[in-house]
Each structure stands twice: as structure tokens, then as C-alpha cells.
Write a protein that holds these residues in place. Structure first.
Motif, mmCIF file in Angstrom:
data_model
loop_
_atom_site.group_PDB
_atom_site.id
_atom_site.type_symbol
_atom_site.label_atom_id
_atom_site.label_comp_id
_atom_site.label_asym_id
_atom_site.label_seq_id
_atom_site.Cartn_x
_atom_site.Cartn_y
_atom_site.Cartn_z
ATOM 1 N N ILE A 33 106.674 14.606 -38.046
ATOM 2 C CA ILE A 33 107.513 13.822 -39.123
ATOM 3 C C ILE A 33 106.658 12.619 -39.602
ATOM 4 O O ILE A 33 106.161 12.605 -40.840
ATOM 5 C CB ILE A 33 109.000 13.986 -39.074
ATOM 6 C CG1 ILE A 33 109.532 15.123 -38.670
ATOM 7 C CG2 ILE A 33 109.406 13.035 -39.910
ATOM 8 C CD1 ILE A 33 110.956 15.155 -38.583
ATOM 9 N N VAL A 37 104.982 11.929 -43.235
ATOM 10 C CA VAL A 37 105.550 10.588 -44.016
ATOM 11 C C VAL A 37 104.188 9.946 -44.386
ATOM 12 O O VAL A 37 103.871 9.326 -45.495
ATOM 13 C CB VAL A 37 106.192 9.937 -43.137
ATOM 14 C CG1 VAL A 37 106.328 8.663 -43.539
ATOM 15 C CG2 VAL A 37 107.614 10.441 -43.072
ATOM 16 N N ALA A 40 102.022 11.641 -47.230
ATOM 17 C CA ALA A 40 102.864 11.534 -48.533
ATOM 18 C C ALA A 40 102.608 10.208 -49.083
ATOM 19 O O ALA A 40 102.332 9.914 -50.203
ATOM 20 C CB ALA A 40 104.361 12.008 -48.407
ATOM 21 N N THR A 74 111.341 17.785 -46.947
ATOM 22 C CA THR A 74 110.231 17.340 -47.953
ATOM 23 C C THR A 74 110.541 15.866 -47.892
ATOM 24 O O THR A 74 111.312 15.241 -47.430
ATOM 25 C CB THR A 74 111.288 17.569 -49.407
ATOM 26 O OG1 THR A 74 112.648 17.120 -49.322
ATOM 27 C CG2 THR A 74 111.215 19.232 -49.743
ATOM 28 N N PHE A 75 109.161 15.462 -48.296
ATOM 29 C CA PHE A 75 108.826 13.839 -48.327
ATOM 30 C C PHE A 75 108.828 13.391 -49.509
ATOM 31 O O PHE A 75 107.689 13.875 -50.254
ATOM 32 C CB PHE A 75 107.539 13.891 -47.250
ATOM 33 C CG PHE A 75 107.813 14.364 -45.999
ATOM 34 C CD1 PHE A 75 107.573 15.985 -45.711
ATOM 35 C CD2 PHE A 75 107.750 13.810 -44.879
ATOM 36 C CE1 PHE A 75 107.717 16.541 -44.418
ATOM 37 C CE2 PHE A 75 107.968 14.276 -43.651
ATOM 38 C CZ PHE A 75 107.973 15.629 -43.649
ATOM 39 N N VAL A 91 109.256 6.321 -48.281
ATOM 40 C CA VAL A 91 109.168 7.722 -48.242
ATOM 41 C C VAL A 91 110.697 8.177 -47.453
ATOM 42 O O VAL A 91 111.094 7.796 -46.567
ATOM 43 C CB VAL A 91 108.218 8.294 -47.050
ATOM 44 C CG1 VAL A 91 108.185 9.893 -47.003
ATOM 45 C CG2 VAL A 91 106.791 7.812 -47.637
ATOM 46 N N VAL A 93 112.715 11.459 -46.255
ATOM 47 C CA VAL A 93 112.641 12.530 -45.688
ATOM 48 C C VAL A 93 113.933 13.208 -45.588
ATOM 49 O O VAL A 93 114.974 12.764 -45.270
ATOM 50 C CB VAL A 93 112.027 12.650 -44.159
ATOM 51 C CG1 VAL A 93 111.896 13.989 -43.662
ATOM 52 C CG2 VAL A 93 110.730 11.697 -44.193
ATOM 53 N N SER A 108 113.956 7.752 -43.171
ATOM 54 C CA SER A 108 113.161 7.249 -44.324
ATOM 55 C C SER A 108 112.153 5.980 -43.731
ATOM 56 O O SER A 108 112.409 5.668 -42.518
ATOM 57 C CB SER A 108 114.028 6.284 -45.258
ATOM 58 O OG SER A 108 114.899 7.019 -45.955
#
Ligand SMILES: CC(C)(COP(=O)(O)OP(=O)(O)OC[C@H]1O[C@@H](n2cnc3c(N)ncnc32)[C@H](O)[C@@H]1OP(=O)(O)O)[C@@H](O)C(=O)NCCC(=O)NCCS
Length: 170
Positions: A33, A37, A40, A74-75, A91, A93, A108
Motif C-alpha cells: 500500500i 501511495v 500516486a 484506489t489511491f 493521498v 486510500v 491516508s
């Protein structure tokens, strides 16, 4: 340099989590993850600055709920503020169970990204203009976080200099 709004660089990455992303219990690795992050955030920063960027820091990140194999994650990355050579990107998530449609806030993070010139040196970034109340709130809160980060960095450097002055090799 003409200022840009956060909407002009807002970035969404999506990843359907598979077994290669998970541990033996079917939970997605925190590192998987964190990598997405970072990706993105980098994309949003590059789109904003139209420069290569590096990640200078990622703030403390709390994982709020476990993410499982089969979930669509989704990011959502937004440039919250742009300073001299650095930008803060937030970001958020979210994990969706595509079978039920249930969406959960997974975590986040706030990252500081630095734009580099062709020689690899930090370089001026495009200013950011906040046009909505939400953008302005993000910009204001980003200023507070930056003040804390820079104060922490300065305090650590001062402490090390003081210790070095006393002959320590820390
Ligand atoms: C990030 C990096 C370029 C900063 O270099 P530096 O010599 O400290 O440069 P500066 O002191 O001029 O700092 C550049 C900007 O980063 C900010 N910055 C540096 N360290 C920071 C930190 N720990 N937290 C927040 N901001 C930081 C500075 O405030 C400055 O922003 P500003 O110009 O908008 O005020 C350098 O430390 C680096 O290359 N680190 C490795 C990055 C990396 O490999 N990331 C992972 C792969 S992408």
C-alpha cells in the motif's frame, strides 16, 4: 510560472489486490500500500510541477482497517500546497469490495515531494492556487504540517551538531 489549481494534477490510481500482494492470512502488505501511495503522490507532483520529483518524506501513516485479497484499492492524490522546491501531496486510500460495493477508508498519508532540475538539483515548482474552500483548508493545514516537519528536522540537526561539538560520533 503560471499557478495551477489542485484539480489540474489530481491523480487516481486503482489496483485490484491479488495473492502476490498479500501475506499468508490474505491481508495486503502495508508495504504494498505504501508503494502505491508513493506512486500516486509522485504522479500528482510530476503533473503539477512538470518536473521529475523525489520523495523527501512521508508522514506517519496509520492503517485503519485491514485490506484483503480481491479488494479494489484506489489511491486519490492531491497537491495540497506548493512552496519553493517542494510540494505536499495528500493521498487517501479506499478499499472496495467489488462483490458488495462496500467502500472503506483504509488510510491516508501526506508526502513531501521535491522537484528536480536536469542536473538533479531541487528546483522551483509551479505555484498552487486554492480556489475552493476545501482546497484552501488543505493548503492551510499543509502549512501547519510543514512547520512541524521543518522544526523537527532543525531540532534534530541542532542536537547532532551539539553532540558532535562534545566529541560524540552520533
Ligand atoms: C529530498 C532532497 C532532494 C532534499 O535535498 P536537500 O539538500 O535537503 O535540499 P533542500 O534543503 O534545498 O530541500 C529541498 C526542499 O525539500 C524540503 N525538505 C527537505 N527535507 C525535508 C523533510 N525531511 N521534510 C519535509 N521537507 C523537506 C525543504 O524544505 C525544501 O523545500 P522548499 O524548497 O520548498 O522549502 C534530498 O534529501 C534527497 O535527494 N533525498 C533522497 C530522495 C529519495 O531518494 N527518495 C526516494 C526515491 S524517490
Amino acid at each position: 510560472m503560471e499557478a495551477k489549481e489542485p484539480d489540474q494534477s489530481r491523480t487516481v490510481l486503482a489496483h485490484w489486490m491479488g495473492v502476490a500482494d498479500a501475506n499468508a492470512s490474505g491481508y495486503i502488505h502495508g508495504g504494498t500500500i505504501m508503494k502505491l501511495v508513493d506512486e500516486a503522490a509522485a504522479l500528482a507532483a510530476v503533473r503539477h510541477s512538470q518536473r521529475r520529483t523525489v520523495t523527501a518524506s512521508m508522514d506517519r501513516m496509520a492503517f485503519l482497517v485491514p485490506v484483503q485479497v480481491g479488494e479494489l484499492v484506489t489511491f486519490n492524490a492531491t497537491v495540497n500546497a506548493a512552496w519553493n522546491t517542494s510540494m505536499e501531496v495528500g493521498v487517501r486510500v479506499e478499499a472496495e469490495n467489488p462483490l458488495t460495493g462496500e467502500v472503506r477508508h483504509a488510510c491516508s498519508a501526506f508526502l513531501t515531494m521535491v522537484a528536480l532540475d536536469d542536473q538533479g538539483q531541487p528546483t522551483q515548482v509551479t505555484p498552487l492556487v486554492a480556489t475552493t474552500a476545501e482546497d484552501e483548508r488543505r493548503r492551510r493545514e499543509a502549512e501547519l504540517r510543514r512547520a512541524h516537519r521543518l522544526a523537527e528536522r532543525a531540532a534534530i540537526e541542532d542536537g547532532r551538531r551539539a553532540l558532535a561539538g562534545e566529541g560524540s560520533d552520533v
